[in-house]
Motif scaffolding. Structure first.
Motif, PDB file in Angstrom:
ATOM      1  N   ILE A 129      26.472  49.235  22.691  1.00 51.77           N
ATOM      2  CA  ILE A 129      25.940  48.695  21.442  1.00 51.77           C
ATOM      3  C   ILE A 129      27.112  48.712  20.469  1.00 51.77           C
ATOM      4  N   GLN A 130      28.001  47.768  20.686  1.00 48.32           N
ATOM      5  CA  GLN A 130      29.198  47.703  19.877  1.00 48.32           C
ATOM      6  C   GLN A 130      29.118  46.515  18.938  1.00 48.32           C
ATOM      7  N   GLU A 131      29.985  46.533  17.965  1.00 52.24           N
ATOM      8  CA  GLU A 131      30.049  45.422  17.022  1.00 52.24           C
ATOM      9  C   GLU A 131      30.743  44.229  17.676  1.00 52.24           C
TER      10      GLU A 131
ATOM     11  N   TRP B 130      23.419  39.758  22.962  1.00 48.14           N
ATOM     12  CA  TRP B 130      23.955  40.898  23.708  1.00 48.14           C
ATOM     13  C   TRP B 130      22.938  42.008  23.948  1.00 48.14           C
ATOM     14  N   ASN B 131      22.125  42.339  22.948  1.00 39.60           N
ATOM     15  CA  ASN B 131      21.192  43.468  23.083  1.00 39.60           C
ATOM     16  C   ASN B 131      19.767  43.057  23.442  1.00 39.60           C
ATOM     17  N   ILE B 132      19.545  41.783  23.727  1.00 40.54           N
ATOM     18  CA  ILE B 132      18.222  41.313  24.162  1.00 40.54           C
ATOM     19  C   ILE B 132      17.970  41.818  25.582  1.00 40.54           C
ATOM     20  N   LYS B 133      16.730  42.168  25.876  1.00 40.32           N
ATOM     21  CA  LYS B 133      16.387  42.717  27.192  1.00 40.32           C
ATOM     22  C   LYS B 133      16.306  41.624  28.264  1.00 40.32           C
ATOM     23  N   VAL B 134      16.630  42.000  29.487  1.00 41.54           N
ATOM     24  CA  VAL B 134      16.613  41.091  30.639  1.00 41.54           C
ATOM     25  C   VAL B 134      15.235  40.448  30.818  1.00 41.54           C
TER      26      VAL B 134
ATOM     27  N   LEU C 232      14.575  45.501  34.026  1.00 42.83           N
ATOM     28  CA  LEU C 232      13.987  44.611  33.016  1.00 42.83           C
ATOM     29  C   LEU C 232      14.312  45.076  31.601  1.00 42.83           C
ATOM     30  N   GLU C 233      14.482  46.378  31.413  1.00 41.18           N
ATOM     31  CA  GLU C 233      14.752  46.937  30.090  1.00 41.18           C
ATOM     32  C   GLU C 233      16.239  46.954  29.740  1.00 41.18           C
ATOM     33  N   ASP C 234      17.092  46.613  30.693  1.00 37.15           N
ATOM     34  CA  ASP C 234      18.533  46.576  30.424  1.00 37.15           C
ATOM     35  C   ASP C 234      18.868  45.364  29.555  1.00 37.15           C
TER      36      ASP C 234
END
Length: 165
Positions: free
Chosen positions: A18-20, A26-30, A108-110
């Motif tokens: 969780i980087q800038e 990028w942070n949306i779940k599979v 799925l949560e990645d």
């Protein structure tokens, strides 16, 4: 040297990413990819039948999963055809003879960011989900279920269709 490689650490679950300065997705779940259910082959399917099934159903690859639920690997249409044509496998051989047993799994949560890191080196990832199951005496166990197969094209399609940012 792998422990100093952030992408390897992320791919293998040792580092949360969780980087800038990452893209909007990028942070949306599979699970947001809305993958279609995969075609799954059992290990006893012959190479010839696997080729026929993949061609008929319009798939390039399919996971090979034992009846117990154990994921044995991935079979691809091109590898199956080339193995048979090269004489490394017979049409009558079980599909396990041409199965790739090295593959990446993602949950799925990645995040799609983690998926992106995996797809930099792999052609696909098997999407899995752990499910609690109970047997006859009431004891429970976790079973890994194949939820889908994801490729770079799936990720690219999602990003291009949802590129509102």
């Amino acid at each position: 040297s792998k422990f100093v490689n952030d992408k390897w650490m992320i791919k293998n679950g040792f580092l949360n990413d969780i980087q800038e300065h990452k893209p909007w997705w990028w942070n949306i779940k599979v699970q947001k990819l809305n993958l279609s259910a995969p075609l799954i082959l059992l290990p006893e399917v012959s190479c010839q039948k696997a080729i026929e099934i993949l061609q008929e159903k319009g798939y390039d690859q399919a996971p090979v999963v034992a009846e117990s639920g154990l994921i044995l690997g991935m079979v691809t249409l091109s590898n199956t055809l080339s193995s048979v044509l090269a004489g490394n496998a017979e049409f009558s051989d079980p599909v396990t003879k041409v199965t790739y047993d090295q593959f990446s799994k993602i949950g799925l949560e990645d995040s799609l960011g983690k998926l992106s890191c995996i797809l930099e080196n792999d052609h696909f990832a098997i999407v899995v989900h752990e499910q609690m199951q109970f047997n006859g005496n009431g004891s429970s166990f976790m079973k890994e279920m194949v939820f889908g197969v994801v490729t770079a094209m799936d990720l690219l399609t999602f990003v291009s269709r949802n590129n509102t940012k």
